[in-house]
Design a protein around this motif. Structure first.
Motif, PDB file in Angstrom:
ATOM      1  N   UNK A 305     -41.861  31.980  28.697  1.00  0.00           N
ATOM      2  CA  UNK A 305     -40.508  32.362  28.301  1.00  0.00           C
ATOM      3  C   UNK A 305     -39.650  32.775  29.488  1.00  0.00           C
ATOM      4  N   UNK A 306     -40.273  33.062  30.630  1.00  0.00           N
ATOM      5  CA  UNK A 306     -39.514  33.411  31.826  1.00  0.00           C
ATOM      6  C   UNK A 306     -39.431  32.285  32.837  1.00  0.00           C
ATOM      7  N   UNK A 307     -39.862  31.087  32.460  1.00  0.00           N
ATOM      8  CA  UNK A 307     -39.917  29.960  33.399  1.00  0.00           C
ATOM      9  C   UNK A 307     -38.557  29.675  34.034  1.00  0.00           C
ATOM     10  N   UNK A 308     -38.590  29.298  35.304  1.00  0.00           N
ATOM     11  CA  UNK A 308     -37.370  28.957  36.046  1.00  0.00           C
ATOM     12  C   UNK A 308     -36.959  27.535  35.676  1.00  0.00           C
ATOM     13  N   UNK A 309     -36.368  27.392  34.498  1.00  0.00           N
ATOM     14  CA  UNK A 309     -36.184  26.051  33.937  1.00  0.00           C
ATOM     15  C   UNK A 309     -34.764  25.529  34.001  1.00  0.00           C
ATOM     16  N   UNK A 310     -33.798  26.377  34.360  1.00  0.00           N
ATOM     17  CA  UNK A 310     -32.398  25.945  34.366  1.00  0.00           C
ATOM     18  C   UNK A 310     -31.749  26.327  35.690  1.00  0.00           C
ATOM     19  N   UNK A 311     -31.629  25.355  36.597  1.00  0.00           N
ATOM     20  CA  UNK A 311     -31.069  25.613  37.923  1.00  0.00           C
ATOM     21  C   UNK A 311     -29.555  25.415  37.889  1.00  0.00           C
ATOM     22  N   UNK A 312     -28.839  26.404  38.425  1.00  0.00           N
ATOM     23  CA  UNK A 312     -27.406  26.306  38.673  1.00  0.00           C
ATOM     24  C   UNK A 312     -27.222  26.387  40.186  1.00  0.00           C
ATOM     25  N   UNK A 313     -26.863  25.283  40.814  1.00  0.00           N
ATOM     26  CA  UNK A 313     -26.782  25.235  42.275  1.00  0.00           C
ATOM     27  C   UNK A 313     -25.353  24.903  42.691  1.00  0.00           C
ATOM     28  N   UNK A 314     -24.899  25.524  43.777  1.00  0.00           N
ATOM     29  CA  UNK A 314     -23.533  25.279  44.261  1.00  0.00           C
ATOM     30  C   UNK A 314     -23.368  23.813  44.630  1.00  0.00           C
TER      31      UNK A 314
END
Length: 501
Positions: A305-314
């Motif tokens: 449930x804490x997985x780094x699954x959604x990247x928002x990158x500049x």
């Protein structure tokens, strides 16, 4: 849509499988310190190894009557357990830790077979379970509260922290042993007794824990009833002798428990889903961020449930970051747990969940999204899906807003800090997030603006027993780990003594 294959993933399987009998626990319910058979007319539930699709055990489908029997045992045990001292409870928790340590190999084998976890993940789960009990053993002896004193003339106030009573616990399939520990340790430490329902898909390590503790801890303080949530979980939520229900699971499950528990105004502790945003600013160490997503996005095959699954990158560094990320993820090794120590990604937990993740990937393809890596199921036995990176994801795309709970990471872009914060907070979940930057101002400002219970800076999915874990919004309420968990599983009583009469 543009699809590029970095390199075809294959499932590593043992060349010559060695059949080693699993140290399986009894299949009954564990009530009042002993295993008891389920109700005569209750069906059995098959437990499947997701890497081989073989049935490895079957358990009883518990009934409301089974829950009632377990609650009665917990109520009886609570009469003496609630009056133990913190030291006495700490001794029990330390004993539990020692017993798990002594049976480490059995727990690791059972967890891998039942969940498909690679050896490194199963080992980490058992190690963290032991540490959870040891921490709570110490924490139970260091509770602090408001100081007693005269807050009204001629009246002395004393603040007591008391057990809430019998606690109903519902644990998930993704970390069956560890999530059981996250609940059992603070609940027992606070002086409560427990009736626990493990996931019907992954009950074996919890039943093994009951087996090795039988006769070693006071009878009735820990009871386990297996079965379906709609029956066993429902009865736990509505039972008049249960004071609090603690659940780790889906938002849907949490809503059902809260609604039922609300009818009797019993307390509820919910740790639900997540869709953790990873906000990568243009000054970040992009290689470190990509490596962090490789680990935190795909640990336990993304079933976290804490997985780094959604990247928002500049947008200025999106192309460079994506290149690093695809290269990192492309090195992941997929396979069955017994195919080697280098395996990092196991299968989805069940056929049903495998189909859900597969459907999400099909929806992404239908929407014309760019699948930079993976994106397909892996043929053959077992519920394996390729580690996947999906790029150029537009704002509010379904795949970036709903919880996939698999080895899938999406990449979006932003153009300003304000946009990054707004987009991150658009999620219905509020469990965890991370920020990647070298700018000391951003490391202080942005976490305060993110509506998540845990925000990491330049890391992701790093946990410690000393600090709390829990979310906001759709991710629920209440805290696991830390002293905050002990607060959640106790109640405050004010005693005021008139000494001026």
């Amino acid at each position: 849509m543009t699809t590029t294959q970095h390199e075809a993933f294959t499932v590593h399987r043992p060349a010559d499988p060695v059949v080693v009998p699993l140290p399986l626990p009894p299949a009954g319910h564990f009530i009042a310190g002993a295993f008891v058979p389920g109700s005569a007319d209750s069906p059995r539930i098959d437990v499947v190894n997701p890497a081989t699709e073989e049935v490895i055990a079957s358990i009883h489908a518990g009934t409301a009557g089974d829950v009632d029997t377990a609650v009665a045992a917990a109520v009886e045990a609570q009469k003496s357990w609630r009056n133990t001292t913190p030291k006495e409870r700490a001794d029990v928790l330390n004993l539990i830790a020692n017993i798990i340590e002594a049976n480490r190999a059995a727990f690791e084998a059972i967890e891998s077979a039942n969940t498909g976890k690679p050896p490194a993940v199963a080992e980490d789960d058992v190690t963290s379970t032991i540490d959870t009990f040891r921490f709570m053993a110490g924490a139970s002896r260091t509770l602090t509260s408001m100081a007693g004193g005269d807050y009204a003339t001629d009246h002395t106030s004393v603040i007591l922290r008391e057990p809430v009573g019998v606690v109903g616990v519902i644990t998930p399939w993704n970390y069956p042993l560890l999530m059981a520990a996250w609940k059992i340790a603070p609940i027992l430490a606070a002086g409560n007794s427990i009736v626990l329902k493990p996931s019907e898909q992954t009950p074996l390590s919890t039943l093994k824990l009951a087996e090795v503790l039988a006769g070693r801890i006071p009878d009735g303080i820990l009871n386990v009833v297996t079965g379906q949530g709609r029956i066993v979980g429902q009865r736990l939520s509505e039972h008049p002798d249960i004071a609090l229900v603690a659940l780790t699971g889906s938002v849907t499950s949490g809503q059902a428990v809260a609604e039922t528990a609300g009818r009797s105004v019993k307390r509820v502790h919910l740790e639900l889903g997540g869709k953790a945003p990873v906000v990568v600013f243009p000054d970040a160490d992009l290689q470190a961020a990509a490596a962090g997503v490789r680990n935190a996005g795909f640990w336990n095959a993304g079933q976290d449930c804490g997985a780094a699954c959604r990247v928002l990158v500049h947008e200025a560094v999106a192309e460079e970051f994506t290149r690093y990320l695809v290269n990192e993820v492309g090195t992941l090794v997929v396979g069955a747990p017994d195919s080697g120590a280098d395996v990092e990604i196991g299968p989805m937990i069940s056929r049903a969940h495998f189909e859900r993740v597969k459907e999400s990937l099909a929806d992404a393809r239908a929407a014309g999204l760019t699948i930079a890596l993976g994106g397909s199921v892996l043929e053959g036995t077992g519920y394996f899906i390729e580690p996947t990176v999906i790029t150029d994801v537009p704002s509010r795309a379904p795949i970036a807003t709903h919880e996939i709970f698999g080895p899938v990471v999406t990449v979006e872009t932003f153009s300003s800090t304000e946009e990054a914060v707004r987009r991150a907070n658009e999620s219905p979940y509020g469990l965890s997030a991370s920020v990647w930057t070298r700018d000391s101002s951003l490391t202080l400002r942005v976490p305060k603006q993110l509506d998540f219970g845990t925000v990491w800076v330049n890391s992701h999915l790093v946990l410690a027993c000393e600090v709390p874990w829990g979310g906001f919004k759709g991710s629920g309420y209440g805290r696991d780990l830390s002293l905050y968990a002990l607060d959640d599983y106790s109640r405050t009583k004010h005693v005021m003594i008139n000494h001026g009469a």
